[in-house]
Design a protein around this motif. Structure first.
Motif, PDB file in Angstrom:
ATOM      1  N   LYS A  42     -27.115  82.914  50.889  1.00  0.00           N
ATOM      2  CA  LYS A  42     -27.363  83.969  51.886  1.00  0.00           C
ATOM      3  C   LYS A  42     -26.290  85.054  51.851  1.00  0.00           C
ATOM      4  CE  LYS A  42     -30.160  81.428  55.212  1.00  0.00           C
ATOM      5  NZ  LYS A  42     -30.335  81.047  56.629  1.00  0.00           N
ATOM      6  N   GLY A  43     -25.892  85.438  50.652  1.00  0.00           N
ATOM      7  CA  GLY A  43     -24.962  86.551  50.522  1.00  0.00           C
ATOM      8  C   GLY A  43     -23.518  86.221  50.815  1.00  0.00           C
ATOM      9  N   GLU A  44     -23.170  84.956  50.900  1.00  0.00           N
ATOM     10  CA  GLU A  44     -21.781  84.575  51.160  1.00  0.00           C
ATOM     11  C   GLU A  44     -21.363  83.470  50.206  1.00  0.00           C
ATOM     12  OE1 GLU A  44     -21.290  83.446  55.169  1.00  0.00           O
ATOM     13  OE2 GLU A  44     -21.604  85.463  55.997  1.00  0.00           O
ATOM     14  N   LEU A  45     -20.102  83.532  49.752  1.00  0.00           N
ATOM     15  CA  LEU A  45     -19.564  82.458  48.923  1.00  0.00           C
ATOM     16  C   LEU A  45     -19.413  81.192  49.759  1.00  0.00           C
ATOM     17  CD1 LEU A  45     -16.750  84.112  46.778  1.00  0.00           C
ATOM     18  CD2 LEU A  45     -18.894  83.143  45.966  1.00  0.00           C
ATOM     19  N   LEU A  46     -19.837  80.070  49.209  1.00  0.00           N
ATOM     20  CA  LEU A  46     -19.662  78.799  49.893  1.00  0.00           C
ATOM     21  C   LEU A  46     -18.267  78.257  49.594  1.00  0.00           C
ATOM     22  CD1 LEU A  46     -23.096  77.047  49.351  1.00  0.00           C
ATOM     23  CD2 LEU A  46     -22.186  77.992  51.459  1.00  0.00           C
ATOM     24  N   LEU A  47     -17.585  77.810  50.653  1.00  0.00           N
ATOM     25  CA  LEU A  47     -16.223  77.298  50.510  1.00  0.00           C
ATOM     26  C   LEU A  47     -16.182  75.815  50.874  1.00  0.00           C
ATOM     27  CD1 LEU A  47     -14.236  80.212  52.210  1.00  0.00           C
ATOM     28  CD2 LEU A  47     -14.839  79.946  49.797  1.00  0.00           C
ATOM     29  N   GLY A 100     -21.379  98.466  48.685  1.00  0.00           N
ATOM     30  CA  GLY A 100     -22.834  98.524  48.805  1.00  0.00           C
ATOM     31  C   GLY A 100     -23.577  98.215  47.531  1.00  0.00           C
ATOM     32  N   ASN A 101     -22.895  98.195  46.388  1.00  0.00           N
ATOM     33  CA  ASN A 101     -23.557  97.930  45.114  1.00  0.00           C
ATOM     34  C   ASN A 101     -23.441  96.479  44.665  1.00  0.00           C
ATOM     35  OD1 ASN A 101     -24.381 100.611  44.641  1.00  0.00           O
ATOM     36  ND2 ASN A 101     -22.334 101.149  43.940  1.00  0.00           N
ATOM     37  N   LEU A 102     -22.552  95.719  45.285  1.00  0.00           N
ATOM     38  CA  LEU A 102     -22.288  94.365  44.825  1.00  0.00           C
ATOM     39  C   LEU A 102     -23.475  93.444  45.058  1.00  0.00           C
ATOM     40  CD1 LEU A 102     -18.617  93.878  46.051  1.00  0.00           C
ATOM     41  CD2 LEU A 102     -19.414  94.544  43.790  1.00  0.00           C
ATOM     42  N   TYR A 103     -23.618  92.466  44.165  1.00  0.00           N
ATOM     43  CA  TYR A 103     -24.683  91.483  44.299  1.00  0.00           C
ATOM     44  C   TYR A 103     -24.592  90.771  45.640  1.00  0.00           C
ATOM     45  CZ  TYR A 103     -27.317  87.176  43.432  1.00  0.00           C
ATOM     46  OH  TYR A 103     -28.198  86.136  43.520  1.00  0.00           O
ATOM     47  N   MET A 104     -23.395  90.450  46.078  1.00  0.00           N
ATOM     48  CA  MET A 104     -23.209  89.698  47.308  1.00  0.00           C
ATOM     49  C   MET A 104     -23.615  90.484  48.545  1.00  0.00           C
ATOM     50  SD  MET A 104     -22.087  86.702  46.600  1.00  0.00           S
ATOM     51  CE  MET A 104     -21.322  86.153  48.110  1.00  0.00           C
ATOM     52  N   HIS A 105     -23.749  91.785  48.434  1.00  0.00           N
ATOM     53  CA  HIS A 105     -24.054  92.605  49.601  1.00  0.00           C
ATOM     54  C   HIS A 105     -25.434  93.247  49.479  1.00  0.00           C
ATOM     55  CE1 HIS A 105     -19.413  93.095  49.638  1.00  0.00           C
ATOM     56  NE2 HIS A 105     -19.792  91.938  50.122  1.00  0.00           N
ATOM     57  N   ARG A 106     -26.314  92.644  48.669  1.00  0.00           N
ATOM     58  CA  ARG A 106     -27.653  93.175  48.501  1.00  0.00           C
ATOM     59  C   ARG A 106     -28.657  92.142  48.999  1.00  0.00           C
ATOM     60  NH1 ARG A 106     -27.574  97.730  45.520  1.00  0.00           N
ATOM     61  NH2 ARG A 106     -29.832  97.719  45.495  1.00  0.00           N
ATOM     62  N   GLY A 107     -29.858  92.606  49.279  1.00  0.00           N
ATOM     63  CA  GLY A 107     -30.903  91.691  49.700  1.00  0.00           C
ATOM     64  C   GLY A 107     -31.036  91.619  51.209  1.00  0.00           C
ATOM     65  N   SER A 108     -32.188  91.111  51.688  1.00  0.00           N
ATOM     66  CA  SER A 108     -32.474  91.093  53.125  1.00  0.00           C
ATOM     67  C   SER A 108     -31.546  90.166  53.893  1.00  0.00           C
ATOM     68  CB  SER A 108     -33.929  90.669  53.341  1.00  0.00           C
ATOM     69  OG  SER A 108     -34.164  89.392  52.767  1.00  0.00           O
ATOM     70  N   ALA A 109     -31.060  89.090  53.262  1.00  0.00           N
ATOM     71  CA  ALA A 109     -30.234  88.122  53.976  1.00  0.00           C
ATOM     72  C   ALA A 109     -28.740  88.395  53.816  1.00  0.00           C
ATOM     73  CB  ALA A 109     -30.541  86.704  53.487  1.00  0.00           C
ATOM     74  N   ALA A 110     -28.373  89.345  52.978  1.00  0.00           N
ATOM     75  CA  ALA A 110     -26.957  89.580  52.690  1.00  0.00           C
ATOM     76  C   ALA A 110     -26.341  90.524  53.714  1.00  0.00           C
ATOM     77  CB  ALA A 110     -26.800  90.176  51.293  1.00  0.00           C
ATOM     78  N   PRO A 111     -25.082  90.259  54.126  1.00  0.00           N
ATOM     79  CA  PRO A 111     -24.410  91.152  55.067  1.00  0.00           C
ATOM     80  C   PRO A 111     -24.048  92.468  54.393  1.00  0.00           C
ATOM     81  CG  PRO A 111     -22.894  89.468  54.295  1.00  0.00           C
ATOM     82  CD  PRO A 111     -24.242  89.111  53.744  1.00  0.00           C
ATOM     83  N   ARG A 112     -24.232  93.582  55.115  1.00  0.00           N
ATOM     84  CA  ARG A 112     -23.896  94.902  54.582  1.00  0.00           C
ATOM     85  C   ARG A 112     -22.462  95.258  54.947  1.00  0.00           C
ATOM     86  NH1 ARG A 112     -27.486  97.064  50.815  1.00  0.00           N
ATOM     87  NH2 ARG A 112     -29.493  96.123  51.260  1.00  0.00           N
TER      88      ARG A 112
END
Length: 447
Positions: free
Chosen positions: A235-240, A271-283
């Motif tokens: 969901k747009g976040e690294l798992l720790l 705004g271009n990063l993979y982690m910050h794209r998509g409907s579930a990812a935080p902007r």
């Protein structure tokens, strides 16, 4: 009138689900002495998502409101396998029952029997079915979300299509694609433009895992995806790891080291990063994500498919080819329908303030504010309050004059408006004011 819908058809892609439902509808109609004279389907269309297009359901509601089929037969009800095929949201329930009960003596038929939609008991049953459907949707969504999270914390790869750079097992590196990613990361850290990298991939004949050609956006997502260095995200976040706070490592072979991946990510804006794209990812950017074009999201493709159905795909804004039409709206599903951007925007404005029914037409104050410089966001909210969406008919090849009638609206809480209802030319003299599709009893009751 028979209706069938499935939420997914991504395995066989042959429409077998809706085909089976239509057969059950035929059996139910036959058992209760009814004759199906028209059928509508929505294959692979969700009824739970707020903005999901369902052209079959929209045409069904429009036909019920009109009262007649295209060949002049009266509609006396609807047959369906279950209520949850028709609606899973309160607004769709309201639209359906308002259209179904717009004429007296109509019925609803399912495998459990023939029902009176005008009775309080049946309305209560419909509301209970809606509550059950909404609860099921929430439970299913939570179950799927938990399933993905559990896989992620174990380092399992994503369950979607094969990621670029890995074999079909999603664990072993693809020798050619992994080498391309490795070189692209090094080139990007060295200052090379992403467009140049994408052009190089195109010149080499590289295609994505779904067959598409690389572009700057896809190359950026590939390079900045955490999987390239072995990290697992959800969901747009690294798992720790809760014990150490270190990133969860996937079970697959990494392409580059975490340091190389971070260096490549640092060359892009958030705004271009993979982690910050998509409907579930935080902007994490201040840039607006609202559509820049007035009609974006409101237009649906009206092109006819080889099977006789309507495409119904969304028309997306893209660059035009002339000064008169610097941008256009085109269907990316069937690629058979497009319309000039300024023409579509102008047609929408005409529909709002000239052709809209009185109960949804914007006020005179709103019209003046529109003309005096209302923002694009405010205009889009005004449009959304009047029309559910608009169906765009394909243009005529070689015809260069603008035809505003190509944009046919579906008003809020009503069906699509025909040119005859808008006061235009070409009115068809249906017997008794008959219009579009439906079903009737095999033995007419005289209603």
């Amino acid at each position: 009138m028979s209706y069938a819908r499935t939420s997914e058809d991504f395995r066989q892609r042959d429409g077998h689900g809706v085909r089976h439902q239509l057969r059950i509808n035929e059996r139910s109609a036959r058992e209760h002495g009814c004759l199906i004279v028209a059928a509508y389907t929505d294959n692979g269309r969700s009824a739970s998502k707020k903005y999901a297009a369902r052209p079959g359901f929209d045409r069904l509601v429009a036909a019920l409101s009109a009262g007649y089929t295209a060949d002049g037969q009266a509609i006396q009800g609807v047959v369906c396998v279950a209520y949850d095929r028709l609606y899973r949201r309160p607004e769709d329930l309201a639209r359906f029952f308002a259209a179904l009960t717009s004429r007296p003596e109509r019925v609803y038929v399912d495998p459990q029997g023939m029902r009176d939609p005008f009775s309080q008991a049946e309305m209560s049953r419909a509301v209970r079915s809606l509550e059950a459907a909404m609860t099921e949707t929430r439970v299913r969504s939570r179950r799927v979300s938990d399933w993905h999270w559990a896989r992620a914390v174990e380092g399992m790869p994503h369950s979607g299509p094969r990621p670029f750079g890995w074999q079909e097992d999603r664990l072993t590196l693809h020798p050619v694609e992994a080498a391309l990613i490795r070189r692209a990361v090094a080139d990007r850290v060295g200052g090379k433009a992403v467009r140049a990298i994408a052009r190089e991939w195109c010149d080499l004949g590289v295609t994505g895992t779904r067959g598409g050609s690389p572009n700057a956006q896809t190359v950026t997502q590939i390079m900045t995806a955490p999987r390239v260095c072995g990290y697992r995200a959800n969901k747009g976040e690294l798992l720790l790891l809760p014990e150490t706070g270190e990133p969860v490592l996937g079970l697959w072979e990494p392409v580059v080291t975490p340091e190389q991946w971070m260096a490549a990510c640092a060359t892009f804006s958030p705004g271009n990063l993979y982690m910050h794209r998509g409907s579930a990812a935080p902007r994490r950017t201040s840039r607006t994500t609202a559509p820049s074009r007035l009609a974006s999201g409101f237009l649906r493709c009206g092109a006819r498919l080889p099977n006789g159905g309507c495409c119904g795909g969304a028309l997306c804004a893209q660059k035009g080819r002339s000064r008169r039409s610097p941008y256009a709206y085109a269907c990316r599903s069937c690629r058979r329908c497009s319309i000039s951007g300024p023409l579509a925007d102008e047609a929408l404005e005409r529909l709002l303030f000239q052709d809209a029914p009185p109960h949804v037409r914007p006020s005179e104050i709103t019209r003046r504010r529109w003309q005096e410089g209302m923002t694009n966001s405010e205009k889009r909210k005004t449009i959304a309050s009047v029309v559910a969406h608009c169906v765009v008919r394909p243009g005529v090849k070689g015809k260069h004059t603008w035809d505003h009638s190509r944009v046919e609206p579906v008003w809020r809480d009503t069906g699509p408006v025909t040119p005859a209802e808008q006061g235009g030319e070409g009115r068809v003299p249906w017997p008794g004011g008959r219009c579009e599709a439906g079903w009737k009893h095999a033995e007419p009751t005289g209603s």
